[in-house]
Write an enzyme that holds these catalytic residues in place. Structure first.
Site, PDB file in Angstrom:
ATOM      1  N   TYR A 151      15.253 151.831  98.928  1.00  0.00           N
ATOM      2  CA  TYR A 151      16.279 151.219  99.286  1.00  0.00           C
ATOM      3  C   TYR A 151      17.297 151.977 100.094  1.00  0.00           C
ATOM      4  CZ  TYR A 151      20.627 148.376  99.462  1.00  0.00           C
ATOM      5  OH  TYR A 151      21.895 147.764 100.300  1.00  0.00           O
ATOM      6  N   SER A 154      15.710 153.154 103.345  1.00  0.00           N
ATOM      7  CA  SER A 154      15.728 152.286 104.510  1.00  0.00           C
ATOM      8  C   SER A 154      16.933 152.372 104.955  1.00  0.00           C
ATOM      9  CB  SER A 154      15.135 151.003 103.877  1.00  0.00           C
ATOM     10  OG  SER A 154      15.878 150.460 102.770  1.00  0.00           O
ATOM     11  N   LYS A 155      18.183 152.261 104.100  1.00  0.00           N
ATOM     12  CA  LYS A 155      19.493 152.270 104.732  1.00  0.00           C
ATOM     13  C   LYS A 155      19.845 153.585 105.597  1.00  0.00           C
ATOM     14  CE  LYS A 155      20.199 147.995 103.348  1.00  0.00           C
ATOM     15  NZ  LYS A 155      20.172 147.096 104.535  1.00  0.00           N
TER      16      LYS A 155
END
Length: 239
Positions: A151, A154-155
């Site tokens: 997460y 990806s950010k």
């Protein structure tokens, strides 16, 4: 007097700007839909509405049929843990789950942005990163467990994807990014207390506190703004 009446009548029939909101049925998507719908026509895209943004054929066909002035990308996989389930550590993360998060949060995002740009001669895109795309998620928030690495990774990728698109789609399409901190929703009280102590403003974000910046980026008020990341985190990343 006659001219004024004419202008008033004409203004009533002016076309509202169209805004596509992906992830429209999520916490922030719904809030933005409600807020922006006063002055804009909102077009919703969400997996709950049967829209699979990981399906490239669907994305290509949908954007061919739906032109808009602005695109707001709220969709993503987060790693929320259901009640009565325990969060693991990085050693428990399956490569399958890692790939799935990257596929949705980066690959599908690239696909959606590209098809918007392919089918609209001008406009603006707003992507969503997160404070954990700038600094690492803190393990001390999770009682020895870890937030899913993919997460945060990806950010971080969303920020660079935004810069890439802003460079390559200029000057016709502007692309910017917001990186919110933690939004108060259904976290337990202990988590909220821990998070608030680590934030200069001493609280989590309210869901409506992104409305102003998103509205700015979806108007001509931001006509000279592209490739930027707006960090809206109560000061989280300043410590």
């Amino acid at each position: 007097m006659g001219t004024n009446k004419f202008l008033k009548k004409e203004s009533k029939h002016m076309t509202k700007p169209k805004i596509i909101i992906t992830g429209s049925e999520g916490l922030i998507g719904k809030e933005l839909n409600n807020y922006l719908s006063t002055n804009n026509e909102i077009i919703c895209l969400d997996i709950e509405l049967g829209h699979d943004l990981t399906n490239e054929t669907f994305v290509k066909n949908w954007f061919k049929e739906n032109n808009a002035n602005y695109l707001i990308n709220c969709f993503a996989i987060n790693d929320h843990v259901a009640k009565n389930q325990k969060r693991g550590t990085l050693f428990d993360i399956s490569l399958e789950s890692f790939s799935k998060i990257l596929n949705v949060n980066l690959v599908a995002l690239f696909s959606v942005c590209r098809e918007f740009a392919r089918n609209n001669k001008n406009g603006a895109i707003v992507n969503f990163s997160a404070s954990t795309g700038i600094v690492s998620a803190r393990p001390d928030l999770y009682d020895g467990a870890h937030k899913h690495a993919a997460y945060s990774i990806s950010k971080a990728g969303v920020i660079n994807l935004t810069k890439f698109l802003a460079t390559h789609l200029a000057p016709n399409i502007r692309v910017n990014c917001v990186a919110p901190g933690g939004v108060e929703h259904d976290q337990d009280d202990e988590f909220k207390k821990k998070y608030s102590k680590l934030t200069p403003l001493n609280r989590m974000m309210k869901k409506n506190e992104l409305n102003g910046i998103i509205e700015y980026l979806c108007t001509e008020k931001s006509s000279y703004t592209t490739g930027s990341t707006f960090v809206i985190d109560g000061g989280w990343t300043t410590w």
